[in-house]
Design a protein around this motif. Structure first.
Motif, PDB file in Angstrom:
ATOM      1  N   ALA A 110       0.841  -1.205   0.000  1.00  0.00           N
ATOM      2  CA  ALA A 110       0.000   0.000   0.000  1.00  0.00           C
ATOM      3  C   ALA A 110       0.873   1.251   0.000  1.00  0.00           C
ATOM      4  CB  ALA A 110      -0.936  -0.004   1.203  1.00  0.00           C
ATOM      5  N   ALA A 111       1.968   1.228   0.766  1.00  0.00           N
ATOM      6  CA  ALA A 111       2.893   2.377   0.775  1.00  0.00           C
ATOM      7  C   ALA A 111       3.559   2.544  -0.586  1.00  0.00           C
ATOM      8  CB  ALA A 111       3.947   2.196   1.871  1.00  0.00           C
ATOM      9  N   ARG A 112       3.959   1.417  -1.217  1.00  0.00           N
ATOM     10  CA  ARG A 112       4.590   1.507  -2.545  1.00  0.00           C
ATOM     11  C   ARG A 112       3.614   2.030  -3.588  1.00  0.00           C
ATOM     12  NH1 ARG A 112       7.561  -3.390  -0.975  1.00  0.00           N
ATOM     13  NH2 ARG A 112       5.804  -4.655  -1.651  1.00  0.00           N
ATOM     14  N   VAL A 113       2.372   1.567  -3.539  1.00  0.00           N
ATOM     15  CA  VAL A 113       1.358   2.024  -4.495  1.00  0.00           C
ATOM     16  C   VAL A 113       1.103   3.516  -4.319  1.00  0.00           C
ATOM     17  CG1 VAL A 113      -1.089   1.846  -5.095  1.00  0.00           C
ATOM     18  CG2 VAL A 113       0.256  -0.221  -4.800  1.00  0.00           C
ATOM     19  N   THR A 114       0.982   3.966  -3.084  1.00  0.00           N
ATOM     20  CA  THR A 114       0.761   5.394  -2.816  1.00  0.00           C
ATOM     21  C   THR A 114       1.923   6.229  -3.350  1.00  0.00           C
ATOM     22  OG1 THR A 114      -0.474   4.797  -0.829  1.00  0.00           O
ATOM     23  CG2 THR A 114       0.279   7.070  -0.995  1.00  0.00           C
ATOM     24  N   ARG A 115       3.160   5.750  -3.102  1.00  0.00           N
ATOM     25  CA  ARG A 115       4.346   6.472  -3.569  1.00  0.00           C
ATOM     26  C   ARG A 115       4.395   6.496  -5.098  1.00  0.00           C
ATOM     27  NH1 ARG A 115       7.334   4.301   0.025  1.00  0.00           N
ATOM     28  NH2 ARG A 115       7.954   2.514  -1.221  1.00  0.00           N
ATOM     29  N   ALA A 116       4.105   5.354  -5.731  1.00  0.00           N
ATOM     30  CA  ALA A 116       4.129   5.291  -7.198  1.00  0.00           C
ATOM     31  C   ALA A 116       3.069   6.203  -7.809  1.00  0.00           C
ATOM     32  CB  ALA A 116       3.923   3.846  -7.667  1.00  0.00           C
ATOM     33  N   LEU A 117       1.888   6.277  -7.194  1.00  0.00           N
ATOM     34  CA  LEU A 117       0.843   7.176  -7.689  1.00  0.00           C
ATOM     35  C   LEU A 117       1.249   8.636  -7.561  1.00  0.00           C
ATOM     36  CD1 LEU A 117      -2.564   5.652  -6.590  1.00  0.00           C
ATOM     37  CD2 LEU A 117      -1.765   6.116  -8.888  1.00  0.00           C
ATOM     38  N   ALA A 118       1.904   8.968  -6.443  1.00  0.00           N
ATOM     39  CA  ALA A 118       2.359  10.360  -6.260  1.00  0.00           C
ATOM     40  C   ALA A 118       3.375  10.731  -7.338  1.00  0.00           C
ATOM     41  CB  ALA A 118       2.960  10.539  -4.863  1.00  0.00           C
ATOM     42  N   TRP A 119       4.346   9.824  -7.602  1.00  0.00           N
ATOM     43  CA  TRP A 119       5.339  10.101  -8.642  1.00  0.00           C
ATOM     44  C   TRP A 119       4.695  10.133 -10.028  1.00  0.00           C
ATOM     45  CZ3 TRP A 119       9.835  12.235  -8.102  1.00  0.00           C
ATOM     46  CH2 TRP A 119      10.516  12.124  -6.903  1.00  0.00           C
ATOM     47  N   ALA A 120       3.733   9.244 -10.278  1.00  0.00           N
ATOM     48  CA  ALA A 120       3.053   9.216 -11.581  1.00  0.00           C
ATOM     49  C   ALA A 120       2.323  10.526 -11.836  1.00  0.00           C
ATOM     50  CB  ALA A 120       2.080   8.045 -11.654  1.00  0.00           C
ATOM     51  N   SER A 121       1.619  11.038 -10.805  1.00  0.00           N
ATOM     52  CA  SER A 121       0.904  12.303 -10.997  1.00  0.00           C
ATOM     53  C   SER A 121       1.874  13.465 -11.186  1.00  0.00           C
ATOM     54  CB  SER A 121      -0.045  12.566  -9.824  1.00  0.00           C
ATOM     55  OG  SER A 121       0.671  12.638  -8.614  1.00  0.00           O
ATOM     56  N   LEU A 122       3.014  13.443 -10.473  1.00  0.00           N
ATOM     57  CA  LEU A 122       4.023  14.495 -10.648  1.00  0.00           C
ATOM     58  C   LEU A 122       4.603  14.448 -12.061  1.00  0.00           C
ATOM     59  CD1 LEU A 122       5.746  16.754  -9.354  1.00  0.00           C
ATOM     60  CD2 LEU A 122       7.400  14.976  -8.766  1.00  0.00           C
ATOM     61  N   CYS A 123       4.916  13.243 -12.546  1.00  0.00           N
ATOM     62  CA  CYS A 123       5.436  13.104 -13.920  1.00  0.00           C
ATOM     63  C   CYS A 123       4.421  13.609 -14.932  1.00  0.00           C
ATOM     64  CB  CYS A 123       5.785  11.651 -14.204  1.00  0.00           C
ATOM     65  SG  CYS A 123       7.273  11.078 -13.376  1.00  0.00           S
ATOM     66  N   CYS A 124       3.151  13.317 -14.703  1.00  0.00           N
ATOM     67  CA  CYS A 124       2.092  13.758 -15.608  1.00  0.00           C
ATOM     68  C   CYS A 124       2.030  15.281 -15.664  1.00  0.00           C
ATOM     69  CB  CYS A 124       0.761  13.190 -15.154  1.00  0.00           C
ATOM     70  SG  CYS A 124      -0.649  13.785 -16.098  1.00  0.00           S
ATOM     71  N   VAL A 125       2.009  15.914 -14.516  1.00  0.00           N
ATOM     72  CA  VAL A 125       1.911  17.381 -14.459  1.00  0.00           C
ATOM     73  C   VAL A 125       3.134  18.022 -15.104  1.00  0.00           C
ATOM     74  CG1 VAL A 125       1.893  19.351 -12.877  1.00  0.00           C
ATOM     75  CG2 VAL A 125       0.368  17.425 -12.472  1.00  0.00           C
ATOM     76  N   LEU A 126       4.337  17.523 -14.761  1.00  0.00           N
ATOM     77  CA  LEU A 126       5.559  18.091 -15.343  1.00  0.00           C
ATOM     78  C   LEU A 126       5.609  17.867 -16.851  1.00  0.00           C
ATOM     79  CD1 LEU A 126       8.256  17.163 -12.674  1.00  0.00           C
ATOM     80  CD2 LEU A 126       7.255  19.406 -13.127  1.00  0.00           C
ATOM     81  N   GLY A 127       5.178  16.689 -17.314  1.00  0.00           N
ATOM     82  CA  GLY A 127       5.162  16.413 -18.750  1.00  0.00           C
ATOM     83  C   GLY A 127       4.261  17.363 -19.506  1.00  0.00           C
ATOM     84  N   VAL A 128       3.077  17.611 -18.974  1.00  0.00           N
ATOM     85  CA  VAL A 128       2.142  18.537 -19.630  1.00  0.00           C
ATOM     86  C   VAL A 128       2.717  19.956 -19.617  1.00  0.00           C
ATOM     87  CG1 VAL A 128      -0.143  19.588 -19.450  1.00  0.00           C
ATOM     88  CG2 VAL A 128       0.113  17.129 -19.205  1.00  0.00           C
TER      89      VAL A 128
END
Length: 198
Positions: A110-128
């Protein structure tokens, strides 16, 4: 509140521990789908329209815009992969655990999934943001359509400016220093595209 209501809320709180990981996985599925679609859409737009727009840019602006687009694509792809990791987990050989081991694994996952989602959303925002930055660079630095700067060497000197007209008899150039200049073909030694006339 009644005692029965309090007991029900306590039961729901205990069940939340067991449903947290599936809820996080469902959330990650949504992110993965969204990021994959966004990455595919941006890749198609860049491939179809990007080359035409980038070809009109000066060298420095073209390098900056290309760097921004490549970095954005890498970030969006990384975000998609992180969302996939969060949604489906890492491949594991076999899960043979007792109750306490399963509980620890679930908490860690659950901690890994939460961390991966946080990084995924950050990558998405920075990419856009980087894609928008590349578009701004392209819009700000693109020359007006139809402008072709040339450097013309004549037997008396060099004229650099925008090519206005060329026919069988003469070439007309709009120079920043000399204004409009008409040169007969007989006086022209060479003519070549110019990147930028000073």
């Amino acid at each position: 509140m009644s005692t029965r209501s309090d007991r029900r809320w306590a039961e729901l709180a205990r069940e939340l521990e067991f449903t947290r990981l599936p809820e996080l996985r469902r959330q990650a599925e949504g992110w993965r789908t969204g990021l994959t679609g966004l990455t595919a859409l941006l890749a198609v737009l860049v491939l179809l329209k990007g080359r035409d727009n980038l070809a009109d840019l000066p060298d420095t602006a073209r390098a900056i815009a290309t760097g921004l687009l490549v970095t954005a694509f890498v970030l969006l792809t990384t975000g998609s992969l992180l969302a996939v990791r969060a949604a489906h987990g890492a491949p594991e050989r076999e899960i043979l655990m007792g109750g306490q081991a399963l509980r620890r694994w679930t908490e860690q996952e659950a901690a890994r999934v939460t961390r991966a989602l946080a990084w995924a959303s950050l990558c998405c925002v920075l990419g856009v943001i980087l894609v928008v930055g590349a578009l701004v660079v392209a819009w700000v630095t693109t020359r007006a359509p139809g402008t072709h700067e040339v450097m013309v060497r004549t037997d008396t000197g060099v004229v650099c400016g925008e090519l206005v007209l060329a026919d069988r008899h003469y070439v007309e150039i709009s120079s920043r220093t000399s204004g409009k200049v008409s040169l007969p073909w007989t006086s022209i030694v060479s003519m070549a595209p110019a990147k930028m006339c000073s």
